[in-house]
Write an enzyme that holds these catalytic residues in place. Sequence first.
Site, PDB file in Angstrom:
ATOM      1  CE  LYS A 179     -13.483 -39.680 -12.890  1.00  0.00           C
ATOM      2  NZ  LYS A 179     -14.075 -40.979 -13.107  1.00  0.00           N
ATOM      3  CB  THR A 190     -13.368 -45.175 -14.106  1.00  0.00           C
ATOM      4  OG1 THR A 190     -13.402 -46.397 -14.838  1.00  0.00           O
ATOM      5  CG2 THR A 190     -12.560 -44.280 -15.125  1.00  0.00           C
ATOM      6  CD  GLU A 276     -20.626 -44.570 -10.432  1.00  0.00           C
ATOM      7  OE1 GLU A 276     -20.186 -44.173 -11.444  1.00  0.00           O
ATOM      8  OE2 GLU A 276     -20.911 -45.789 -10.444  1.00  0.00           O
ATOM      9  CG  ASN A 402     -23.180 -47.628 -12.369  1.00  0.00           C
ATOM     10  OD1 ASN A 402     -22.083 -47.438 -13.026  1.00  0.00           O
ATOM     11  ND2 ASN A 402     -23.031 -47.404 -10.786  1.00  0.00           N
ATOM     12  CB  SER A 407     -28.570 -42.951 -21.861  1.00  0.00           C
ATOM     13  OG  SER A 407     -29.001 -43.468 -20.717  1.00  0.00           O
TER      14      SER A 407
END
Length: 407
Positions: A179, A190, A276, A402, A407
């Site tokens: 991942k 990450t 992303e 990001n 949240s």
Amino acid sequence: MKQIAGGVTAAKGYEAASTAAGIKYQNRTDMAMIYSQVPCVAAGTFTTNVVKAAPVKWDQQVVKSGAKVQAVIVNSGIANACTGSEGFGYCKDTADAAAAALGISAAGVLVGSTGVIGKQIPIEKLTAGVAELAKKKQATLESGQEAAKAIMTTDTKEKELAVEIEVAGKTVTIGGMAKGSGMIHPNMCTMLAFITTDAVISKETLQKALSEDVDDTYNMISVDGDTSTNDTVLLLANGMAENEEIIYGSEAYETFTEALHVINEYLAKKIAGDGEGATALFEVKAVGCESKEQAKILAKSIVCSNLTKTAIAGHDANWGRILCAMGYSGAQFDPEQVDLFFESAAGKIQIIENGTAVNYSEAEATKILSEPEVTAIADVKMGEETATAWGCDLTHGYIEINADYRS
């Protein structure tokens, strides 16, 4: 070598499971288990960030100890990073829960976490999830695929691959899952990757195979220039293929490492391409270099350049940004000798020759740069060494993801 279906459950003796523990996400799985029916030797490589998450510290300890490993427990949503002694204690609690549920030694349980930094894991949910995983584990390819989905955070798709090789007349299988989408940068990025094999191989040889390959795969990718606190690659070997032991430097070792490289490169590229907000995988090849080190420095510098990444997002052949990134990389070369090409499924075009623009078609360049996989080839004409790095374009989507990640 032959690519086959599956991931971490493709090799003999491995099972996997996934479950929805509600650690952060709702209405989706967020925990995974990899289990071997017999104890494995284990190898690992980890983040170079001084700030290391609790699972990284735990796994480093387990791998260094030489303990035989039989299970890996991974959660997504919370990274268990910057959580002090309490967070490290939760790694032990996770290992203890797995040992109790599976009837194995807690010393042989590896853990992994990915997600928000600074939050404590809800350990009751995690240990309850471990018990569920133990009940649900299966050796099917589907269970491996579902495990790959469960470890995703902002990833848009699961990442898995498996291959078969022959070692002294025996079929050996290697499978992996990974991942990673953000906080990805060379030096163990990450990102998490878990690789399983049924090969008979010593722990020392397994570690050499992994460590030698990481520099050319995971350490050559970048999404955003941030080296994570949680980067981990774990490689398990349970010996159930019953092949003649793979010895370092032997022909069998070369075959094994070639297959391992295929797995690692594939997963690394999938991570880079799933950055992303990304719309394209951006590959950079530095060729004609005088040393491997020079080639790696140049390729990494280009792939990490935010200005270049935004040009790729705009399908703009803004070659000056690439030459600029090469110039500040620290590698020495003659800019008036550089040739630059762009290549994709739509064709190949030369943009500069000997450091200056050629008479190319902007429309053709835009067409080539509009594909979902784009390659830049920089030739410094100094030697025969090459290196490849992988990244992605930089879009508004990266900021959107990001800006409100917690949240």
